[in-house]
Design a protein around this motif. Structure first.
Motif, PDB file in Angstrom:
ATOM      1  N   SER A  53       0.833  -1.212   0.000  1.00 54.72           N
ATOM      2  CA  SER A  53       0.000   0.000   0.000  1.00 54.72           C
ATOM      3  C   SER A  53       0.864   1.258   0.000  1.00 54.72           C
ATOM      4  O   SER A  53       0.567   2.224  -0.702  1.00 54.72           O
ATOM      5  CB  SER A  53      -0.886   0.060   1.238  1.00 54.72           C
ATOM      6  OG  SER A  53      -1.763  -0.997   1.250  1.00 54.72           O
ATOM      7  N   THR A  54       1.926   1.239   0.788  1.00 55.78           N
ATOM      8  CA  THR A  54       2.740   2.465   0.855  1.00 55.78           C
ATOM      9  C   THR A  54       3.556   2.662  -0.431  1.00 55.78           C
ATOM     10  O   THR A  54       3.928   3.776  -0.750  1.00 55.78           O
ATOM     11  CB  THR A  54       3.694   2.488   2.073  1.00 55.78           C
ATOM     12  OG1 THR A  54       4.602   1.405   1.940  1.00 55.78           O
ATOM     13  CG2 THR A  54       2.990   2.374   3.387  1.00 55.78           C
TER      14      THR A  54
ATOM     15  N   PRO B 236       1.421   3.940  -6.183  1.00 56.89           N
ATOM     16  CA  PRO B 236       1.299   5.348  -6.587  1.00 56.89           C
ATOM     17  C   PRO B 236      -0.014   5.931  -6.061  1.00 56.89           C
ATOM     18  O   PRO B 236      -0.957   5.189  -5.795  1.00 56.89           O
ATOM     19  CB  PRO B 236       1.267   5.271  -8.123  1.00 56.89           C
ATOM     20  CG  PRO B 236       1.464   3.865  -8.504  1.00 56.89           C
ATOM     21  CD  PRO B 236       1.404   2.999  -7.299  1.00 56.89           C
ATOM     22  N   LYS B 237      -0.039   7.251  -5.915  1.00 59.76           N
ATOM     23  CA  LYS B 237      -1.186   7.869  -5.255  1.00 59.76           C
ATOM     24  C   LYS B 237      -2.402   8.018  -6.185  1.00 59.76           C
ATOM     25  O   LYS B 237      -3.519   8.166  -5.727  1.00 59.76           O
ATOM     26  CB  LYS B 237      -0.809   9.252  -4.679  1.00 59.76           C
ATOM     27  CG  LYS B 237       0.269   9.161  -3.604  1.00 59.76           C
ATOM     28  CD  LYS B 237      -0.259   8.535  -2.305  1.00 59.76           C
ATOM     29  CE  LYS B 237       0.826   8.191  -1.317  1.00 59.76           C
ATOM     30  NZ  LYS B 237       1.297   6.805  -1.335  1.00 59.76           N
ATOM     31  N   THR B 238      -2.178   7.992  -7.492  1.00 62.52           N
ATOM     32  CA  THR B 238      -3.344   8.154  -8.376  1.00 62.52           C
ATOM     33  C   THR B 238      -3.998   6.811  -8.643  1.00 62.52           C
ATOM     34  O   THR B 238      -3.325   5.777  -8.745  1.00 62.52           O
ATOM     35  CB  THR B 238      -2.953   8.780  -9.738  1.00 62.52           C
ATOM     36  OG1 THR B 238      -2.061   7.878 -10.390  1.00 62.52           O
ATOM     37  CG2 THR B 238      -2.301  10.125  -9.564  1.00 62.52           C
ATOM     38  N   ARG B 239      -5.326   6.855  -8.759  1.00 63.79           N
ATOM     39  CA  ARG B 239      -6.103   5.630  -8.880  1.00 63.79           C
ATOM     40  C   ARG B 239      -5.705   4.828 -10.132  1.00 63.79           C
ATOM     41  O   ARG B 239      -5.512   3.617 -10.053  1.00 63.79           O
ATOM     42  CB  ARG B 239      -7.591   5.975  -8.944  1.00 63.79           C
ATOM     43  CG  ARG B 239      -8.475   4.751  -8.992  1.00 63.79           C
ATOM     44  CD  ARG B 239      -9.891   5.148  -9.333  1.00 63.79           C
ATOM     45  NE  ARG B 239     -10.564   5.719  -8.200  1.00 63.79           N
ATOM     46  CZ  ARG B 239     -11.665   5.201  -7.636  1.00 63.79           C
ATOM     47  NH1 ARG B 239     -12.190   4.104  -8.114  1.00 63.79           N
ATOM     48  NH2 ARG B 239     -12.216   5.774  -6.610  1.00 63.79           N
TER      49      ARG B 239
ATOM     50  N   ALA C  58      -2.265   3.237  -9.742  1.00 69.06           N
ATOM     51  CA  ALA C  58      -2.315   2.188  -8.717  1.00 69.06           C
ATOM     52  C   ALA C  58      -2.998   0.946  -9.268  1.00 69.06           C
ATOM     53  O   ALA C  58      -2.509  -0.172  -9.111  1.00 69.06           O
ATOM     54  CB  ALA C  58      -3.058   2.697  -7.486  1.00 69.06           C
TER      55      ALA C  58
ATOM     56  N   PHE D   9     -10.887   2.918  -2.309  1.00 67.09           N
ATOM     57  CA  PHE D   9     -10.528   4.328  -2.135  1.00 67.09           C
ATOM     58  C   PHE D   9     -11.555   5.004  -1.244  1.00 67.09           C
ATOM     59  O   PHE D   9     -12.748   4.740  -1.360  1.00 67.09           O
ATOM     60  CB  PHE D   9     -10.514   5.047  -3.497  1.00 67.09           C
ATOM     61  CG  PHE D   9      -9.415   4.562  -4.391  1.00 67.09           C
ATOM     62  CD1 PHE D   9      -8.190   5.190  -4.425  1.00 67.09           C
ATOM     63  CD2 PHE D   9      -9.611   3.445  -5.197  1.00 67.09           C
ATOM     64  CE1 PHE D   9      -7.167   4.735  -5.241  1.00 67.09           C
ATOM     65  CE2 PHE D   9      -8.597   2.976  -6.015  1.00 67.09           C
ATOM     66  CZ  PHE D   9      -7.379   3.625  -6.043  1.00 67.09           C
TER      67      PHE D   9
ATOM     68  N   GLY E 117      -7.705   7.975   1.673  1.00 65.94           N
ATOM     69  CA  GLY E 117      -6.730   7.496   0.698  1.00 65.94           C
ATOM     70  C   GLY E 117      -7.108   6.117   0.211  1.00 65.94           C
ATOM     71  O   GLY E 117      -8.286   5.763   0.175  1.00 65.94           O
ATOM     72  N   GLN E 118      -6.084   5.310  -0.114  1.00 59.64           N
ATOM     73  CA  GLN E 118      -6.383   3.997  -0.652  1.00 59.64           C
ATOM     74  C   GLN E 118      -6.024   2.903   0.336  1.00 59.64           C
ATOM     75  O   GLN E 118      -5.127   3.051   1.155  1.00 59.64           O
ATOM     76  CB  GLN E 118      -5.627   3.800  -1.960  1.00 59.64           C
ATOM     77  CG  GLN E 118      -4.142   4.055  -1.843  1.00 59.64           C
ATOM     78  CD  GLN E 118      -3.503   4.316  -3.204  1.00 59.64           C
ATOM     79  OE1 GLN E 118      -4.181   4.623  -4.171  1.00 59.64           O
ATOM     80  NE2 GLN E 118      -2.204   4.184  -3.260  1.00 59.64           N
TER      81      GLN E 118
ATOM     82  N   THR F 125       7.693  -1.070  -9.315  1.00 63.02           N
ATOM     83  CA  THR F 125       7.636   0.334  -8.881  1.00 63.02           C
ATOM     84  C   THR F 125       9.028   0.965  -8.818  1.00 63.02           C
ATOM     85  O   THR F 125       9.162   2.137  -8.496  1.00 63.02           O
ATOM     86  CB  THR F 125       7.001   0.453  -7.477  1.00 63.02           C
ATOM     87  OG1 THR F 125       7.654  -0.493  -6.628  1.00 63.02           O
ATOM     88  CG2 THR F 125       5.526   0.193  -7.477  1.00 63.02           C
TER      89      THR F 125
END
Ligand code: ADP
Ligand code: MG
Length: 373
Positions: free
Chosen positions: A87-88, A91-94, A97, A113, A117-118, A146
């Motif tokens: 999870s960490t 990436p922050k965009t859906r 991710a 989401f 956050g996710q 990643t």
């Protein structure tokens, strides 16, 4: 308010020294080498690892097996830890991710989401050992995708060796660790003899998988500077040398006890004196006395005689005549007690070859109460 001497994990300004260990650990992580980190409880293993990950900006997950008593619980604990680190790393965009999640499809990833956050949930359909390998290998695969390396810390790892199916679980872990290229593993634990059996017995799956690193007590000279730095921060002046020496003497450089004592001393408005140190330590040990007495009363009489002897005076000749006469036991009886007390983590052999009581509060309590000598 500044936390001078935390009860829990120490990092940043409350972290003292460990220069050599920090460099060694950083190098191993960078080279993706795996480490077995061994030290008795409360010597500072978790603090050291946390500090190193923090100062080097490494992603890591801490998987603690203390409460994992069955193979299924081990697998569940690993699943939770791996889903947390994945999870960490996400990436922050859906859209990005979701694309990456496809690379761990075998883990049935479910990404949700919400405002916070996710959140990722994973599960495997494999048998337990296979699922452990699969989880760890999926993390490596994910780290590759990643382009971020990461660290997995297995804490209280000796617990795995106590499982009924220890061989199968250890083999599953070895299988994944050997194939990982982007993940470094730190196997951390407090029971030296159990970890030794796991990593240095030829018949065990984890034989020679990693380098061994031990964490010792913090040296007096380092504490000297550190305590003065903390005194300046609190009282704007340096401590009297006698007071510092007494702190180090009573706590025997044990990080947990230095913090426990100093946390109390640093609550006062006036700078600490040697008599404050003595009185505060005495009161502190008195408060712990029910637990200490309970631990001691669980020992056999012979073990109690040996630990009492060592509380009065550590020795490098425990089977010699002087110690034998002192504790009233023959050398072979003493030897057996030493082995048992070491396994119980109540005594240890120090760098100079002297047997000592591990816990300075227990040693002090014995000297205060014992009528044997
Ligand atoms: N390097 C250090 N500097 C200052 N305090 C420390 C340090 N290492 C450990 N401590 C303190 O000692 C205690 C035990 O530390 P911890 O990291 O939990 O040990 P472990 O993981 O070995 O059980 C805690 O109170 C912690 O704040
Ligand atoms: Mg710990």
């Amino acid at each position: 308010m500044q936390r001078y001497f935390p009860q829990g994990i120490a990092t940043d300004s409350s972290f003292c020294n460990r220069e050599k260990e920090r460099v060694a650990l950083k190098n191993s992580i960078e080279m993706h080498e795996h480490i077995v980190l061994v030290a008795p409880r409360r010597y500072g293993k978790t603090s050291l690892i946390t500090q190193v990950l923090k100062e080097n900006d490494c992603s890591g997950t801490h998987i603690d097996f203390f409460f994992a008593l069955t193979q299924a619980e081990v697998s569940k604990t690993i699943t939770e830890g791996i889903s947390k680190i994945i999870s960490t790393l996400l990436p922050k965009t859906r859209s990005a991710a979701t694309r990456l999640i496809d690379s761990i499809i075998a883990l049935n990833p479910k990404l949700t989401f919400n405002l916070l956050g996710q959140k990722l949930e994973i599960s495997t359909k494999q048998t337990t050992e296979k699922s452990i390998s699969e989880l760890l290998l999926a993390l490596d695969h994910f780290a590759d995708k990643t382009k971020k390396s990461c660290v997995v810390v297995f804490d209280e790892f000796q617990q795995i060796g106590e499982l009924k199916e220890n061989h199968a679980v250890e083999a599953a872990i070895r299988h994944a660790v050997e194939r990982s290229q982007h993940v470094s593993y730190i196997f951390c634990g407090s029971k030296r003899h159990l970890l030794n059996e796991m990593f240095s017995d030829k018949s065990r799956p984890l034989y020679h998988l990693c380098d061994l690193m031990t964490v010792d007590r913090i040296e007096s000279s380092c504490y000297h500077d550190f305590l003065n730095k903390m005194a300046k921060a609190k009282w704007k002046k340096l401590l009297n040398n006698d007071a510092i020496n007494e702190i180090i003497h009573l706590t025997e450089n044990h990080p947990y006890y230095v913090n426990a004592l100093c946390r109390r001393l640093w609550r006062h408005d006036d700078i600490t004196t040697i008599s404050d140190v003595r009185n505060t330590w005495h009161d502190y040990v008195s408060q712990q006395s029910i637990w200490i007495a309970n631990d001691l009363s669980n020992l056999t009489l012979n073990r109690r005689k040996v630990i009492t002897g060592l509380a009065y005076e550590p020795t490098n000749e425990p089977q010699g005549q002087a110690f034998s006469i002192k504790v009233g036991l023959n050398p072979s009886g003493i030897k057996k007690c030493l082995v048992d007390l070491q396994k119980l983590d109540m005594i240890y052999l120090n760098k100079n070859g002297y047997y000592c009581v591990l816990d300075p509060a227990v040693a002090y309590f014995i000297r205060q109460h014992s009528l044997i000598f």
